[in-house]
Scaffold this motif. Structure first.
Motif, PDB file in Angstrom:
ATOM      1  N   PRO A   4       0.801  -1.234   0.000  1.00  0.00           N
ATOM      2  CA  PRO A   4       0.000   0.000   0.000  1.00  0.00           C
ATOM      3  C   PRO A   4       0.830   1.280   0.000  1.00  0.00           C
ATOM      4  CG  PRO A   4      -0.915  -1.587   1.545  1.00  0.00           C
ATOM      5  CD  PRO A   4       0.397  -2.153   1.077  1.00  0.00           C
ATOM      6  N   TYR A 272      -5.941   8.690   4.327  1.00  0.00           N
ATOM      7  CA  TYR A 272      -6.685   7.686   5.078  1.00  0.00           C
ATOM      8  C   TYR A 272      -7.012   6.482   4.185  1.00  0.00           C
ATOM      9  CZ  TYR A 272      -7.285  10.111   9.461  1.00  0.00           C
ATOM     10  OH  TYR A 272      -7.043  10.685  10.687  1.00  0.00           O
ATOM     11  N   PRO A 273      -7.109   5.294   4.775  1.00  0.00           N
ATOM     12  CA  PRO A 273      -7.546   4.130   3.990  1.00  0.00           C
ATOM     13  C   PRO A 273      -8.885   4.431   3.310  1.00  0.00           C
ATOM     14  CG  PRO A 273      -6.771   3.439   6.153  1.00  0.00           C
ATOM     15  CD  PRO A 273      -6.810   4.943   6.179  1.00  0.00           C
ATOM     16  N   ASN A 278      -4.444   5.664  -1.062  1.00  0.00           N
ATOM     17  CA  ASN A 278      -4.338   4.687   0.024  1.00  0.00           C
ATOM     18  C   ASN A 278      -5.520   3.709  -0.018  1.00  0.00           C
ATOM     19  OD1 ASN A 278      -3.276   3.410   2.251  1.00  0.00           O
ATOM     20  ND2 ASN A 278      -3.826   4.999   3.717  1.00  0.00           N
ATOM     21  N   LYS A 279      -5.902   3.316  -1.229  1.00  0.00           N
ATOM     22  CA  LYS A 279      -7.056   2.420  -1.396  1.00  0.00           C
ATOM     23  C   LYS A 279      -6.787   1.029  -0.859  1.00  0.00           C
ATOM     24  CE  LYS A 279      -9.423   4.584  -5.306  1.00  0.00           C
ATOM     25  NZ  LYS A 279      -9.910   4.426  -6.697  1.00  0.00           N
ATOM     26  N   GLY A 281      -4.508   0.256   1.624  1.00  0.00           N
ATOM     27  CA  GLY A 281      -3.894   0.252   2.954  1.00  0.00           C
ATOM     28  C   GLY A 281      -4.910   0.067   4.066  1.00  0.00           C
ATOM     29  N   ASN A 282      -4.389  -0.151   5.269  1.00  0.00           N
ATOM     30  CA  ASN A 282      -5.250  -0.279   6.444  1.00  0.00           C
ATOM     31  C   ASN A 282      -4.795   0.629   7.580  1.00  0.00           C
ATOM     32  OD1 ASN A 282      -2.948  -1.606   7.275  1.00  0.00           O
ATOM     33  ND2 ASN A 282      -3.899  -3.648   7.348  1.00  0.00           N
ATOM     34  N   TYR A 283      -3.968   1.629   7.261  1.00  0.00           N
ATOM     35  CA  TYR A 283      -3.518   2.601   8.258  1.00  0.00           C
ATOM     36  C   TYR A 283      -3.340   3.955   7.569  1.00  0.00           C
ATOM     37  CZ  TYR A 283       1.090   1.854   6.184  1.00  0.00           C
ATOM     38  OH  TYR A 283       2.134   1.756   5.300  1.00  0.00           O
ATOM     39  N   ASP A 285      -1.397   6.965   6.264  1.00  0.00           N
ATOM     40  CA  ASP A 285      -0.027   7.182   5.794  1.00  0.00           C
ATOM     41  C   ASP A 285       0.243   8.681   5.742  1.00  0.00           C
ATOM     42  OD1 ASP A 285       2.333   7.447   4.069  1.00  0.00           O
ATOM     43  OD2 ASP A 285       2.062   5.304   3.731  1.00  0.00           O
ATOM     44  N   GLU A 334     -11.462   9.006   3.740  1.00  0.00           N
ATOM     45  CA  GLU A 334     -12.073   7.967   2.936  1.00  0.00           C
ATOM     46  C   GLU A 334     -13.221   8.540   2.103  1.00  0.00           C
ATOM     47  OE1 GLU A 334     -12.091   8.693   6.274  1.00  0.00           O
ATOM     48  OE2 GLU A 334     -12.688   6.779   7.161  1.00  0.00           O
ATOM     49  N   ASN A 337     -11.629   9.698  -3.532  1.00  0.00           N
ATOM     50  CA  ASN A 337     -10.910   8.562  -4.115  1.00  0.00           C
ATOM     51  C   ASN A 337     -10.585   8.695  -5.593  1.00  0.00           C
ATOM     52  OD1 ASN A 337     -13.469   8.259  -5.151  1.00  0.00           O
ATOM     53  ND2 ASN A 337     -13.994   6.513  -3.853  1.00  0.00           N
TER      54      ASN A 337
END
Length: 397
Positions: A4, A272-273, A278-279, A281-283, A285, A334, A337
């Motif tokens: 990610p 943000y995820p 950051n599609k 990822g889970n944190y 960045d 989020e 996007n």
């Protein structure tokens, strides 16, 4: 499996994942056009690609609409427009591509002269684009406003060509003027930075006339103008107190902390995820780039948004005739996007500084206020920030 964090570093520019396409953009639907001839009013819009540089493709562009299409190139209008309307406008711009070498701008042929004339026009230009095939694809990019489908151009006819503004014509005709001087002459005359970047991209500014990919010309103009403004700002007195500005807009928050110190600058982004880059990822960045009083010699990893935001804050300080250390942070949440271009940062920063600041006597109190605005952890910001080099080590404990 794509890591990610690579998407944050790449932003469709470096293909760090090893793929020949961007997996974030590839499935995005664009406008479909089912005809090979487009007659419409170009705002005007001309796009210069970067692939195969120095051999590149120039795309005069128009929507299949006649009339006043100025808003198709008006970033101030875009800012207050619904995202779906903005995308509909921009993705309807059909592009007809012609291949040139970078240096062809020095002795342009008749076709390139026509494209240059379209670009410097003061009002929309009626064009007839005849394409070699049905256009396809489109552009969604971190640096550029979206653009619609394209195909090789077979023939270009100009039905109406409004003259350029006098200052634009003067810069375009002056082959002895340095590019930076030409940029500043246009800027000081009130020409929008988006327009200036287009004139630069088609080889219309400077002694060494050359075609410049649009992605590069946008950042070059933001940097050239803010470089000049910074030199002026350094001669001014500093602001008196700590000032905090913020703006919430379209699933983003922009925050500026101005400190009563000599010029330094920082731009940071928290993705943000579920946001554009950051599609997967889970944190959250967080990326930060900055410069001290004497600037930087390398290109910021964070990309063109760095110089777009720097232009916004330097315009503000120059208008006040004041100097400051400027810390600018952005959180992207989020649901935001799709990449829309660095204009989004530039115009939001400009709007942010139209508001009244929240004023503090010290940085600690100011950071307590900023902490309440942020969704992400303030300590993460400070661990990468210019602020961490100063007098707030307790925030990092």
């Amino acid at each position: 499996m794509i890591r990610p964090e690579l998407c944050i570093r790449c932003r469709e520019a470096k293909y760090l994942c090893g793929l020949s396409y961007c997996p974030i953009i590839v499935n995005t639907k664009t406008v479909r056009i089912d005809f090979k001839e487009v007659y419409g009013s170009s705002p005007p819009t001309v796009f210069v690609g970067r692939f195969s540089y120095p051999k590149i493709t120039i795309y005069p562009s128009t929507p299949p609409i006649l009339g006043d299409t100025t808003k198709f190139e008006d970033s101030k209008y875009w800012l207050n427009t619904d995202l779906s309307e903005f995308l509909s406008m921009r993705l309807s711009l059909v592009r007809g591509g012609v291949k040139y070498h970078r240096d062809d701008a020095r002795l342009p042929d008749r076709f390139l002269l026509d494209i240059q004339s379209i670009t410097i026009s003061s009002r929309p230009v009626e064009l007839d684009l005849r394409l070699k095939r049905i256009p396809s694809g489109g552009i969604l990019d971190e640096s550029l406003p979206p653009l619609g489908p394209s195909a090789p151009l077979e023939k270009l006819e100009i039905a109406t060509l409004p003259p350029p503004l006098a200052v634009v014509e003067k810069v375009y005709d002056d082959n002895d003027m340095r590019a930076k001087d030409g940029i500043m002459k246009l800027y000081n005359a009130g020409i929008d930075v988006e327009k200036i970047s287009k004139i630069l991209s088609i080889g219309g500014i400077g002694k060494e006339r050359k075609l410049v990919p649009t992605r590069w010309s946008i950042t070059a103009v933001d940097k050239a103008i803010s470089d000049t403004l910074i030199e002026n700002i350094k001669s001014y007195d500093t602001i008196d107190k700590v000032e905090v500005y913020f703006r919430k807009h379209n699933k983003n928050i922009f925050i500026a902390i101005l400190l009563p110190r000599d010029w330094s600058f920082e731009w940071g982004e928290a993705w943000y995820p579920g946001s554009t880059w950051n599609k997967f990822g889970n944190y959250v960045d967080i990326e930060v780039d900055n410069e001290r009083y004497h600037g930087r010699s390398d290109y910021p990893e964070i990309g063109g948004c760095y110089y777009a935001s720097r232009l916004g804050v330097t315009e503000f300080l120059a208008s006040r005739k004041r100097q400051a250390t400027a810390i600018l942070w952005r959180e992207i949440y989020e649901g935001f996007n799709l990449p829309v271009g660095v204009w989004f940062v530039r115009e939001n920063v400009r709007e942010m500084f139209k508001g009244k600041p929240v004023v503090f006597d010290d940085i600690t109190t100011a950071l307590n206020f900023v902490k309440r605005l942020l969704r992400s952890d303030l300590k993460q910001w400070l661990s990468k920030s210019l602020l961490s080099f100063n007098t707030i080590d307790k925030w990092l404990k």
